[in-house]
Design a protein around this motif. Structure first.
Motif, short mmCIF file in Angstrom:
data_model
loop_
_atom_site.label_atom_id
_atom_site.label_comp_id
_atom_site.label_asym_id
_atom_site.label_seq_id
_atom_site.Cartn_x
_atom_site.Cartn_y
_atom_site.Cartn_z
N TYR A 78 56.39 65.51 120.81
CA TYR A 78 56.86 64.20 121.27
C TYR A 78 58.13 64.36 122.10
O TYR A 78 58.82 65.37 122.01
CB TYR A 78 57.14 63.27 120.09
CG TYR A 78 58.34 63.69 119.26
CD1 TYR A 78 59.60 63.13 119.48
CD2 TYR A 78 58.22 64.66 118.27
CE1 TYR A 78 60.71 63.53 118.73
CE2 TYR A 78 59.31 65.06 117.52
CZ TYR A 78 60.55 64.50 117.75
OH TYR A 78 61.65 64.90 117.02
N ASP A 102 53.54 51.79 126.71
CA ASP A 102 53.44 51.27 125.34
C ASP A 102 52.42 52.08 124.54
O ASP A 102 52.65 52.40 123.37
CB ASP A 102 53.07 49.80 125.37
CG ASP A 102 53.00 49.18 123.98
OD1 ASP A 102 54.08 49.02 123.36
OD2 ASP A 102 51.88 48.89 123.51
N VAL A 128 53.91 55.34 123.45
CA VAL A 128 54.77 55.16 122.28
C VAL A 128 53.93 54.98 121.02
O VAL A 128 54.19 55.60 119.98
CB VAL A 128 55.72 53.96 122.48
CG1 VAL A 128 56.48 53.65 121.19
CG2 VAL A 128 56.71 54.26 123.61
N ALA A 135 55.91 59.52 122.38
CA ALA A 135 57.28 59.18 122.76
C ALA A 135 57.83 58.22 121.72
O ALA A 135 57.09 57.37 121.21
CB ALA A 135 57.33 58.54 124.15
N ARG A 136 59.11 58.36 121.41
CA ARG A 136 59.75 57.46 120.46
C ARG A 136 60.23 56.17 121.13
O ARG A 136 60.18 55.09 120.55
CB ARG A 136 60.93 58.15 119.78
CG ARG A 136 60.58 59.43 119.02
CD ARG A 136 59.67 59.16 117.85
NE ARG A 136 59.53 60.32 116.99
CZ ARG A 136 58.41 61.01 116.81
NH1 ARG A 136 57.31 60.66 117.49
NH2 ARG A 136 58.37 62.05 116.01
N TYR A 137 60.73 56.31 122.36
CA TYR A 137 61.26 55.18 123.12
C TYR A 137 60.88 55.39 124.58
O TYR A 137 60.44 56.46 124.98
CB TYR A 137 62.79 55.10 123.03
CG TYR A 137 63.37 55.00 121.65
CD1 TYR A 137 63.62 53.75 121.06
CD2 TYR A 137 63.71 56.15 120.93
CE1 TYR A 137 64.19 53.67 119.79
CE2 TYR A 137 64.27 56.06 119.67
CZ TYR A 137 64.51 54.82 119.11
OH TYR A 137 65.06 54.73 117.86
N ILE A 138 61.13 54.36 125.40
CA ILE A 138 60.97 54.50 126.84
C ILE A 138 62.26 54.10 127.54
O ILE A 138 63.11 53.40 126.97
CB ILE A 138 59.78 53.65 127.39
CG1 ILE A 138 60.00 52.17 127.10
CG2 ILE A 138 58.46 54.16 126.82
CD1 ILE A 138 58.95 51.27 127.76
N ALA A 190 56.48 48.02 124.09
CA ALA A 190 57.74 48.75 123.93
C ALA A 190 58.65 48.47 125.12
O ALA A 190 58.23 48.50 126.27
CB ALA A 190 57.47 50.24 123.81
#
Length: 345
Positions: free
Chosen positions: A120, A143, A146, A151-154, A177
């Motif tokens: 990730y 989204d 995520v 991915a944890r965030y964008i 997200a």
């Protein structure tokens, strides 16, 4: 090291972020460091508390992600790092190998994770605003990235405020997200983002990470590097009288304090409360130490005025405004800097 939450998220990042555009393969640019040359710089940053690492698939056409993460696996624990990478610019052949289409978003994240040898990325970022792809298509794809755990965030980078407003609106409307980070260019010689983008990010609870705090070397008063001798962007962005006047003022403040100009320019950036984290693209350990010292350097009101007095508006620097700089004239010096002439040309 100082740490802060990135916007309204719960993610804590170091106020210095290691920029890695200068790491990867010399076949991409002559000023790039290979893995053995990059390791001492990365290790020094980690030893001094940096947990925020900035990458992009575009850097060295993918080799940057591989080189930096090879070093990180040797020197750090993955769960202690906040690693971001970006997508958008083409790094290979084919008409779909670039931009922010759903196809390329999924192809790009798989490519980055493979090169980085990780499951990730902490923040997956758009390198720019793709005017050819519906923003709904791009943000739904992100989204899904995520939700898949890749991915944890964008986050996003380098666009007009109205474009970023469209992104946030689409995310809110669809429950997707939402970006937690805006990466933008901000330094004493380029401040256009202060007019709309930075206040908008503050209002929306989006963290601001800043690149090019030294205006590509101008504000360190060193324009002789290999990069600045071979990279035409430096000449295009900062080859005007106002930018050079800002550099002279930075040098005057530095001379008065007995410190280097880079430390003053970085302290100016870090002194802005809106800045969550400042990218440091160091070529050696001493350049990184300058940024560390800047964290503890508080400029007074006269020094800030001297640095800022030369700035006048210019065209926004992004992918759509190349070659459109406007003439700029500085304001007169005041206070103890009136009549003072820097030895820097």
């Amino acid at each position: 090291m100082q740490y802060t939450r990135l916007g309204r998220s719960g993610l804590k990042v170091s106020r210095l972020c290691l920029g890695t555009m200068n790491m990867g393969s010399k076949s991409w640019k002559p000023w790039i460091f290979d893995e053995s040359e990059s390791e001492p710089i990365i290790g020094h940053a980690l030893d001094n508390g940096v947990n925020f690492i900035d990458l992009a698939d575009f850097y060295s056409a993918g080799a940057g992600e591989e080189v930096v993460c090879n070093v990180l696996r040797k020197l750090a624990k993955r769960d202690e790092l906040v690693i971001t990478t970006k997508l958008g610019y083409p790094i290979g052949g084919g008409v779909n190998n670039g931009g922010h289409s759903r196809k390329h978003v999924f192809d790009a994240i798989e490519g980055s994770l493979s090169r980085m040898n990780t499951d990730y990325v902490d923040i997956y970022m758009l390198h720019y605003f793709d005017t050819e792809t519906p923003i709904e298509e791009t943000m739904q794809a992100l989204d899904d990235v995520v939700r898949s755990g890749k991915a944890r965030y964008i986050g996003v980078s380098t666009m007009y405020t109205w474009q970023f407003a469209r992104i946030l609106s689409v995310c809110e409307q669809n429950g997707w997200a939402r970006p937690i980070n805006m990466q933008l260019q901000w330094n004493a010689a380029y401040r256009e983002e202060e007019r709309e983008m930075i206040p908008f990010c503050m209002d929306q609870g989006v963290g601001v990470s800043v690149f090019s705090p030294l205006a590509r070397g101008l504000l360190s008063c060193d324009m002789t590097s290999i990069r600045n001798q071979t990279d035409f962007f430096t000449h295009e962005m900062y080859n005007d009288a106002s930018s050079r006047a800002v550099a002279r003022s930075v040098a005057s403040v530095a001379e008065g304090r007995g410190i280097n100009a880079a430390q003053v320019a970085q302290a100016w950036v870090l002194g802005k409360t809106e800045v969550s984290s400042m990218l440091v693209g160091a070529d050696n350990q001493s350049q990184f130490d300058s940024a560390l010292a800047a964290l503890e350097t508080e400029l007074d009101a006269e020094e800030i005025y001297e640095i800022e007095r030369n700035y006048t508006p210019c065209d926004v620097i992004n992918d759509y405004t190349a070659g459109k700089r406007i003439p700029r004239d500085p304001r007169p010096a005041q206070g103890r800097f009136a009549g003072m002439q820097s030895s820097v040309a």
